[in-house]
Design a protein around this motif. Sequence first.
Motif, short mmCIF file in Angstrom:
data_model
loop_
_atom_site.label_atom_id
_atom_site.label_comp_id
_atom_site.label_asym_id
_atom_site.label_seq_id
_atom_site.Cartn_x
_atom_site.Cartn_y
_atom_site.Cartn_z
N VAL A 29 -18.97 31.13 -2.36
CA VAL A 29 -20.21 30.21 -2.83
C VAL A 29 -20.22 29.19 -1.83
CG1 VAL A 29 -21.39 28.89 -4.51
CG2 VAL A 29 -20.21 31.11 -5.09
N VAL A 30 -19.21 28.43 -1.73
CA VAL A 30 -19.09 27.20 -0.52
C VAL A 30 -19.43 27.71 0.62
CG1 VAL A 30 -17.57 25.53 0.30
CG2 VAL A 30 -17.73 25.95 -2.23
N LEU A 31 -18.69 28.94 1.22
CA LEU A 31 -19.18 29.51 2.39
C LEU A 31 -20.73 29.87 2.43
CD1 LEU A 31 -16.13 31.47 3.12
CD2 LEU A 31 -16.83 29.34 4.44
N VAL B 178 -23.27 28.37 1.02
CA VAL B 178 -23.88 27.00 0.93
C VAL B 178 -23.73 26.38 2.33
CG1 VAL B 178 -24.06 24.71 -0.13
CG2 VAL B 178 -24.00 26.68 -1.71
N VAL B 179 -22.37 26.28 3.03
CA VAL B 179 -22.34 25.72 4.12
C VAL B 179 -22.95 26.47 5.34
CG1 VAL B 179 -20.29 25.39 5.84
CG2 VAL B 179 -20.22 24.57 3.50
N CYS C 132 -19.53 31.53 8.86
CA CYS C 132 -19.29 31.46 7.47
C CYS C 132 -19.95 32.50 6.76
CB CYS C 132 -19.97 30.02 7.19
SG CYS C 132 -19.21 28.60 7.83
N VAL D 217 -15.06 30.54 -5.80
CA VAL D 217 -15.69 29.41 -5.42
C VAL D 217 -15.77 29.14 -3.98
CG1 VAL D 217 -15.61 26.64 -5.30
CG2 VAL D 217 -14.90 28.05 -7.64
N THR D 218 -14.77 29.77 -3.41
CA THR D 218 -14.75 29.71 -1.62
C THR D 218 -16.09 30.56 -1.10
OG1 THR D 218 -12.22 29.87 -1.93
CG2 THR D 218 -13.54 30.19 0.41
#
Length: 124
Positions: free
Chosen positions: A22-24, A26-27, A65, A19-20
């Motif tokens: 994917v979140v990075l 998107v950020v 990121c 998840v980390t």
Amino acid sequence: MATMNRTTTPSRSRSGLPVTTVVLGVVSAALLTAHISFDSDTFQNCTYLGPSTRMYVTAWAGPLCSVAALVLTRRRAPRFTGAQVVLVCVVAVLLLVQLIALYWVYAPDPSGGTGCSGLTLLTR
């Protein structure tokens, strides 16, 4: 008959994307979008003000990121799955665009420093 208690721990498979990462990703895309939206900060009433602080912050935070997402993707699994390949390709293209935006922050004033027209080099 005596029954034996089996205490097994379920194996954790890491086949999915963490998840980390994917979140990075998107950020990182959100930071690029924010940087592009802050582009109007450089001029006010045809006076060049230079890049704003938020342009510098988004220009540096985006590539950081993206690189973190790439490093985490590689560190999590020795072999890439299909989703990881797609993530790496998308983040690599995103990183390229962010590096261009970072260069653009430090590029000289396109108008020559005297107005919005950009024709000062021709009129000298």
